[in-house]
Design an enzyme around this catalytic site. Sequence first.
Site, short mmCIF file in Angstrom:
data_model
loop_
_atom_site.label_atom_id
_atom_site.label_comp_id
_atom_site.label_asym_id
_atom_site.label_seq_id
_atom_site.Cartn_x
_atom_site.Cartn_y
_atom_site.Cartn_z
N ASP A 163 3.09 -6.38 4.81
CA ASP A 163 2.20 -5.43 5.50
C ASP A 163 3.70 -4.46 4.96
O ASP A 163 4.60 -4.48 4.62
CB ASP A 163 2.32 -5.12 7.31
N HIS A 221 2.32 0.86 10.19
CA HIS A 221 0.87 0.14 10.66
C HIS A 221 1.44 -0.99 10.25
O HIS A 221 0.45 -2.29 10.94
CB HIS A 221 -0.10 0.12 8.30
N SER A 535 -8.08 -2.83 8.09
CA SER A 535 -6.44 -3.46 8.79
C SER A 535 -6.33 -4.11 9.86
O SER A 535 -5.46 -4.97 9.56
CB SER A 535 -5.74 -2.27 7.87
#
Length: 749
Positions: A163, A221, A535
């Site tokens: 990620d 994220h 996600s």
Amino acid sequence: MGTALVLVVVFNAFFLASGLGSSAVANAAAASRGSDDDGIKIYIVFTARQPAPETLSESAARARIESFHHGLLSDALDDGGGGGSGAPERVVYHYTRSLHGFAARLTQREKNKLAAMDDVLSIHEKATYHPRTTRSWDFLGLPRHNDPKRLLFEKDVIIGMVDSGVWPESESFSDSGLPPPPAKWKGVCSSNFTACNNKIIGARAYKDGVTTLSPRDDDGHGTHTASTAAGRAVPGASMGGFAGGTARSAVPGARLAIYKVCWGDDGCSTADILMAFDDAVADGVDVLSASVGSDFPADYADDLMAVGAFHAMRRGVVTSVAAGNDGPRLGAVTNVAPWVHSVAASTTDRRIVSDLVLLGHGKTISGSSINVFPGIGGRSVLIDPGACGQRELKGKNYKGAILLCGGQSLNEESVHATGADGAIQFRHNTDTAFSFAVPAVRVTKSQYEEIMDYYNSTRLALVSIRNSQARFDATAPRVGFFSSRGPNMITPGILKPDISAPGVDILAAWPESMSVSGSAVDDRQLSYNIISGTSMACPHVTGAAAYVKSVHPDWSPAAVMSALITTATPMSASSTPEAELAYGAGQVNPLHAPYPGLIYDAGEDDYLGLLCAQGYNVTQIATMAGGDFVCPEDGRGSVANLNYPSIAVPILNYGVRFAVDVPRTVTNVGPDDSVYHANVTSVPGIAVSVTPHKLAFSSTEKMNFTVRVSGWLAPVEGTLGASASIVWSDGRHQVRSPIYVFPLSATRG
Ligand SMILES: *[C@@H]1O[C@H](CO)[C@@H](O)[C@H](O)[C@H]1NC(C)=O
Ligand SMILES: *[C@@H]1O[C@H](CO)[C@@H](O)[C@H](O)[C@H]1NC(C)=O
Ligand SMILES: *[C@@H]1O[C@H](CO)[C@@H](O)[C@H](O)[C@H]1NC(C)=O
Ligand SMILES: *[C@@H]1O[C@H](CO)[C@@H](O)[C@H](O)[C@H]1NC(C)=O
Ligand SMILES: *[C@@H]1O[C@H](CO)[C@@H](O)[C@H](O)[C@H]1NC(C)=O
């Protein structure tokens, strides 16, 4: 098949902050970013497996493989030639453990020369993938825990996060009560990262061959997904006081290994992702989580994340991936390899609303956006500037006003610059709450018309935007509008997505160094943030898989996937015409997943059998498997033969008679001497029969059966195909496989 798609990898998250219209979805510029000057691009080269004698030390074996790569390269280099000078400088990565090959900077000519070499299996231009919750775990029924005994029970499970890195200062990554990493751990913490502890036990970063950059998250994220997968239970976590609860994951005792491959607008390169997979598997992770993907489904041999995940599967590592955010279009799902879990995003029973009060009427309109701003809720004047783009708002002063932005894009920076109190926008779909840099409400078209009526009805229309509230939503779980739908365009006979998990309005850890909306004009810095996307769903399934692994460390990736799929809670098609093509087997049930009763197991050769059935040629199979597998001579078999825990039946069209036989094998992982009976459900016109329909086990053994699905599909208003199921039950376990019959014609229209 075999189209050399240039993949564009995107974080599968809606960057809620990104202002509408300019969402964080890939653009053409990102696709061309692989190229440097002079037409030199990064290519990934898969080579024949290099035999290294077992007697060689690891470093000697690596040196031998590297010199093999350099030899191939120097024969191909325009300027290299004699002595191989230049080859080492061109190498971006050597893949030497599970994967065999390298990434290098090459001209088109050099690439063509390499491609013609016998030892080279295939060459892929570097592509760019893009990145695509307290309450969510309670909603799934997993009890909250900080129980020291359980913490230690999970301590041997290591989750690898592929990620944008991690912000280690979050309380979600505290290591209090955790012992040092398990002995199997061979990974490292980058020298450019001092924050590893007994929770974050490894952290590496990859960017076009540079591995010295910091794995620190400069996006948000990666922090969000890592804390969802394996964060500690943090009571009282909230987004600036709103949506409070205990932020946690399925496995607060599990360890995190961070592999940073996503770099903001540059996306996440396949060369970097492959290196992360090669390292993670050698480092000793048990579960991998990748909330990234390409914009289009690609053949498995061209989808480099599928290749990386295949090698992870061979070493017993299961990979969870995000299905994509391109719904509700049919056939949009990406990351569809049968050896990965493809996760769809669903809602939880907590819906986030923001109220707009029409002060003159005393009427309240509930919109879907996230407002957490100090001092909002005063009286403002409604103003219609025509539109809320940069051009319309340039140089305007709207102090004290709330702007009507219509259905167009809302440029947060421009709205902010006018000094306005906020903005109103309409969207056809409002099942996801967005965060803007300014107070804003998103409403439906009919709500917007109501606001317009009010605006036109009086000379001075006063309104007020309130901070958000969480409301109970009895319709949950529903699949998010944005969640990518099947069918699997690479193998329509393998149901994708596999499973759903919460991915709408998820609260999880956030770097305090990043604004919550991602906008430069937003100075709110909060340690938890609410965002949506597949996600966010993916790490829920990663956490659930880690939970299964903590109970059954020796289960194969297919067994873990089977356990999650057959114990999922069925979802309702009432608001989802695509049914199983939207939500797969249903909503992940982490509590039941370790105790499925029966599993549908599969191994490397079974997956390769599927590739044979798909018609893959020798080089494509070698790219996946490393060279020593040959398809059976007695025909290539059928896709339906893969022992998959769900059953997809693509048929030609409505009204056409069909009959398919689907062989399956189950392994008893429950008590010995269990007797299971099959129970099928179906719809008129579709018959499902199971032979035999009783399985009597005396121990952990395998038994075969065949499912026959036949009949004809009637077009039914509000549906695409027909949902059926087979449930094996011994009175204690319910082992459910969804069956979905759908017309291929309708999905190609
Ligand atoms: C295998 O298929 C790929 C993709 O279609 C093609 O590029 C390659 O040349 C084929 N190899 C062989 C040996 O047929
Ligand atoms: C550490 O990482 C930062 C940010 O990624 C980078 O700017 C810096 O050059 C790195 N330091 C070293 C010693 O490589
Ligand atoms: C309200 O006024 C706008 C112009 O500001 C106009 O376009 C719209 O049709 C009017 N709506 C109604 C319901 O009168
Ligand atoms: C079979 O399924 C139906 C519907 O779900 C249920 O009513 C019935 O009890 C089940 N029968 C057995 C034997 O489990
Ligand atoms: C079950 O099916 C597998 C694969 O088709 C086969 O190899 C095996 O012999 C079968 N087992 C029994 C008991 O029939």
